[in-house]
Design a protein around this motif. Structure first.
Motif, PDB file in Angstrom:
ATOM      1  N   ALA A  87       0.831  -1.211   0.000  1.00 30.85           N
ATOM      2  CA  ALA A  87       0.000   0.000   0.000  1.00 30.85           C
ATOM      3  C   ALA A  87       0.862   1.255   0.000  1.00 30.85           C
ATOM      4  N   GLY A  88       1.964   1.245   0.739  1.00 30.15           N
ATOM      5  CA  GLY A  88       2.850   2.409   0.763  1.00 30.15           C
ATOM      6  C   GLY A  88       3.468   2.688  -0.588  1.00 30.15           C
ATOM      7  N   VAL A  89       3.896   1.631  -1.285  1.00 26.57           N
ATOM      8  CA  VAL A  89       4.479   1.820  -2.621  1.00 26.57           C
ATOM      9  C   VAL A  89       3.448   2.415  -3.574  1.00 26.57           C
ATOM     10  N   GLY A  90       2.229   1.874  -3.553  1.00 21.54           N
ATOM     11  CA  GLY A  90       1.183   2.419  -4.416  1.00 21.54           C
ATOM     12  C   GLY A  90       0.858   3.866  -4.102  1.00 21.54           C
ATOM     13  N   THR A  91       0.810   4.208  -2.818  1.00 20.46           N
ATOM     14  CA  THR A  91       0.514   5.589  -2.423  1.00 20.46           C
ATOM     15  C   THR A  91       1.606   6.542  -2.886  1.00 20.46           C
ATOM     16  N   VAL A  92       2.874   6.136  -2.723  1.00 21.30           N
ATOM     17  CA  VAL A  92       3.985   6.993  -3.145  1.00 21.30           C
ATOM     18  C   VAL A  92       3.946   7.231  -4.657  1.00 21.30           C
ATOM     19  N   ILE A  93       3.678   6.187  -5.434  1.00 24.25           N
ATOM     20  CA  ILE A  93       3.589   6.350  -6.889  1.00 24.25           C
ATOM     21  C   ILE A  93       2.463   7.315  -7.255  1.00 24.25           C
ATOM     22  N   SER A 144       3.333  10.985  -6.204  1.00 28.99           N
ATOM     23  CA  SER A 144       4.453  11.510  -6.985  1.00 28.99           C
ATOM     24  C   SER A 144       4.014  11.884  -8.393  1.00 28.99           C
ATOM     25  N   VAL A 145       3.232  11.003  -9.013  1.00 28.09           N
ATOM     26  CA  VAL A 145       2.729  11.302 -10.358  1.00 28.09           C
ATOM     27  C   VAL A 145       1.779  12.490 -10.316  1.00 28.09           C
ATOM     28  N   ARG A 146       0.942  12.532  -9.286  1.00 25.79           N
ATOM     29  CA  ARG A 146      -0.035  13.610  -9.193  1.00 25.79           C
ATOM     30  C   ARG A 146       0.642  14.967  -9.009  1.00 25.79           C
ATOM     31  N   SER A 147       1.712  15.023  -8.233  1.00 26.27           N
ATOM     32  CA  SER A 147       2.371  16.304  -7.972  1.00 26.27           C
ATOM     33  C   SER A 147       3.136  16.831  -9.183  1.00 26.27           C
ATOM     34  N   GLN A 148       3.575  15.942 -10.070  1.00 21.55           N
ATOM     35  CA  GLN A 148       4.372  16.373 -11.215  1.00 21.55           C
ATOM     36  C   GLN A 148       3.643  16.233 -12.541  1.00 21.55           C
ATOM     37  N   TRP A 149       2.365  15.881 -12.488  1.00 22.62           N
ATOM     38  CA  TRP A 149       1.654  15.599 -13.738  1.00 22.62           C
ATOM     39  C   TRP A 149       1.484  16.859 -14.592  1.00 22.62           C
ATOM     40  N   ALA A 163      16.900  -0.051  -9.564  1.00 21.12           N
ATOM     41  CA  ALA A 163      16.073   1.120  -9.297  1.00 21.12           C
ATOM     42  C   ALA A 163      16.890   2.255  -8.687  1.00 21.12           C
ATOM     43  N   VAL A 164      17.788   1.920  -7.756  1.00 20.54           N
ATOM     44  CA  VAL A 164      18.598   2.965  -7.113  1.00 20.54           C
ATOM     45  C   VAL A 164      19.559   3.590  -8.118  1.00 20.54           C
ATOM     46  N   ALA A 165      20.220   2.770  -8.930  1.00 19.63           N
ATOM     47  CA  ALA A 165      21.204   3.311  -9.878  1.00 19.63           C
ATOM     48  C   ALA A 165      20.537   4.177 -10.940  1.00 19.63           C
ATOM     49  N   ILE A 166      19.496   3.649 -11.579  1.00 17.66           N
ATOM     50  CA  ILE A 166      18.837   4.419 -12.638  1.00 17.66           C
ATOM     51  C   ILE A 166      18.073   5.594 -12.046  1.00 17.66           C
ATOM     52  N   VAL A 212      15.270  14.656 -14.449  1.00 18.14           N
ATOM     53  CA  VAL A 212      14.188  14.128 -15.271  1.00 18.14           C
ATOM     54  C   VAL A 212      12.916  14.099 -14.429  1.00 18.14           C
ATOM     55  N   PRO A 213      11.779  14.564 -14.942  1.00 16.49           N
ATOM     56  CA  PRO A 213      10.540  14.513 -14.153  1.00 16.49           C
ATOM     57  C   PRO A 213      10.133  13.074 -13.833  1.00 16.49           C
ATOM     58  N   LEU A 214       9.391  12.923 -12.739  1.00 18.68           N
ATOM     59  CA  LEU A 214       8.870  11.612 -12.305  1.00 18.68           C
ATOM     60  C   LEU A 214       9.997  10.617 -12.049  1.00 18.68           C
ATOM     61  N   ALA A 215      11.133  11.099 -11.546  1.00 22.83           N
ATOM     62  CA  ALA A 215      12.271  10.200 -11.320  1.00 22.83           C
ATOM     63  C   ALA A 215      11.926   9.122 -10.298  1.00 22.83           C
ATOM     64  N   PHE A 216      11.269   9.504  -9.203  1.00 24.52           N
ATOM     65  CA  PHE A 216      10.965   8.516  -8.168  1.00 24.52           C
ATOM     66  C   PHE A 216       9.932   7.483  -8.630  1.00 24.52           C
ATOM     67  N   PRO A 217       8.800   7.901  -9.247  1.00 20.51           N
ATOM     68  CA  PRO A 217       7.886   6.875  -9.777  1.00 20.51           C
ATOM     69  C   PRO A 217       8.526   5.977 -10.824  1.00 20.51           C
ATOM     70  N   LEU A 218       9.385   6.552 -11.669  1.00 19.63           N
ATOM     71  CA  LEU A 218      10.061   5.726 -12.672  1.00 19.63           C
ATOM     72  C   LEU A 218      10.991   4.718 -12.016  1.00 19.63           C
ATOM     73  N   ALA A 219      11.655   5.109 -10.925  1.00 20.98           N
ATOM     74  CA  ALA A 219      12.516   4.174 -10.208  1.00 20.98           C
ATOM     75  C   ALA A 219      11.699   3.029  -9.621  1.00 20.98           C
ATOM     76  N   ILE A 220      10.519   3.325  -9.092  1.00 23.23           N
ATOM     77  CA  ILE A 220       9.660   2.260  -8.552  1.00 23.23           C
ATOM     78  C   ILE A 220       9.174   1.345  -9.662  1.00 23.23           C
ATOM     79  N   ILE A 221       8.843   1.926 -10.825  1.00 24.06           N
ATOM     80  CA  ILE A 221       8.431   1.096 -11.965  1.00 24.06           C
ATOM     81  C   ILE A 221       9.578   0.194 -12.406  1.00 24.06           C
TER      82      ILE A 221
END
Length: 373
Positions: A94-100, A103-108, A231-234, A243-252
């Motif tokens: 649930a925490g991972v889903g909430t963070v994604i 994060s997407v909502r704030s930078q959309w 995920a950490v390296a990229i 790059v925008p959405l860096a954290f959601p992209l790392a989780i993906i």
């Protein structure tokens, strides 16, 4: 006067005793096995809403089972240890889903504006670039995309997507329930299935169960370590390059790394596309170079060290399993196919007494061809 016996009359069964007969028998056996396998796979696909949650719950139970056993050794009752591990896993997901989501909502809005600017730049490049494309061709392509987006085919696809979402929610709820009972009563469930067996066959089946949990648990934990490094390296490279959405992209990237060979690469391509739209071609090329370097590190160093014991499969076998799993069950099949192939190989090794981890797994097992006490 007795009648003469025919010269060429052969005894019954002689036709199957020569080389061609033996080949025919083996061919019939192979065809029968293939028919049983095809019918079994077809039957399982008809109830995939049940089969897939069971497989996912089994993999998760094998992965977090050692944590439950650790809590039990620390003095917690079985139900409390199971409940604690179960709630911790749910909170993590649930925490991972909430963070994604946030994060997407704030930078959309920023990403949408940059995407619009990037598309305008791409259109200008197509009009003035080396490839002769005029504005009329661009307008025709845009109208074709709009017509496709408003067609009945897309609307029917949206309805199909809604049914897929419904099945996903139902399967997720079922998986949660099955996972809880696997963590709580996994040993009792396996012992129930072993009740009809005894002797050497029971000993082999118990080794099969132990090796299955060992392979699945090692695969999930090893893949999680490799995915975390990716995920950490990229993700760090995306943050440095702004790059925008860096954290959601790392989780993906972390989640897609559970698809061997292609998962992290596909997610890296997605990150490169975002960088191309938002930051331009130079930053996108740098992201591609980082993805390639991380994939080389993963394939040459991390995979052999972290997963060398749990995933003893050739790359061709992994590729074939990925292809078959994707054809049968889409993305979920691609995720589940490789650990299932590893389990099947481990079971074959146990059943043919060629398991390299047999003594390490249980040194108290009796020797082959003897009855267990």
């Amino acid at each position: 006067m007795t009648p003469a016996k025919p010269r060429d009359r052969k005894p019954p069964g002689a036709l199957w005793a020569d080389g061609l007969g033996r080949v025919g028998i083996r061919s019939a056996q192979v065809l029968l096995i293939l028919a049983v396998a095809v019918v079994s796979v077809y039957a399982l696909m008809q109830i995939k809403l049940l089969v897939i949650p069971i497989l996912i719950a089994l993999i998760l139970a094998a992965a977090i089972g050692p944590f439950v056993n650790l809590l039990r050794r620390r003095g917690l009752p079985g139900a409390a240890a199971t409940g604690l591990a179960f709630v911790a896993l749910l909170l993590l997901l649930a925490g991972v889903g909430t963070v994604i989501y946030f994060s997407v909502r704030s930078q959309w809005a920023e990403l949408a504006q940059q995407a619009s600017s990037g598309l305008d730049e791409l259109e200008q490049f197509l009009l003035t670039g080396p490839i002769p494309i005029d504005r009329e061709q661009l307008n025709q392509a845009r109208e074709g995309i709009i017509q496709f987006a408003t067609s009945s085919q897309v609307r029917s696809g949206a309805i199909t997507g809604l049914s897929v979402v419904t099945e996903f929610l139902a399967g997720s709820a079922l998986m949660v329930v099955i996972l809880f009972f696997f963590l709580k009563d996994g040993a009792k469930i396996w012992n129930f299935f072993l009740r009809p067996f005894s002797g050497q066959r029971e000993a082999k089946l118990r080794r099969v169960g132990s090796r299955t949990l060992e392979v699945l648990g090692g695969y999930v934990r090893g893949t999680a370590i490799v995915a975390l490094v990716d995920a950490v390296a990229i993700g760090a490279a995306l943050l440095i390059l702004q790059v925008p959405l860096a954290f959601p992209l790392a989780i993906i990237i972390f989640m897609t790394a559970f698809i061997p060979l292609v998962g992290a690469t596909v997610a890296g391509i997605l990150a490169a596309l975002v960088a191309l739209v938002a930051n331009g071609p130079v930053v996108a090329l740098i992201v591609v170079a980082v993805v390639i370097a991380v994939n080389q590190l993963e394939g040459d160093l991390l995979q052999p060290i972290v997963m060398g014991k749990s995933l003893q499969l050739h790359a061709l076998v992994i590729l074939m399993a990925l292809t078959a799993g994707t054809i049968l069950a889409g993305i979920i099949g691609a995720v589940l196919s490789v650990p299932m192939a590893a389990v099947i190989w481990a079971v074959i090794q146990v059943w043919t007494a060629e398991d390299p981890n047999r003594e390490d797994m249980n040194p108290d097992l009796p020797p082959p061809n003897s009855q267990p006490v």
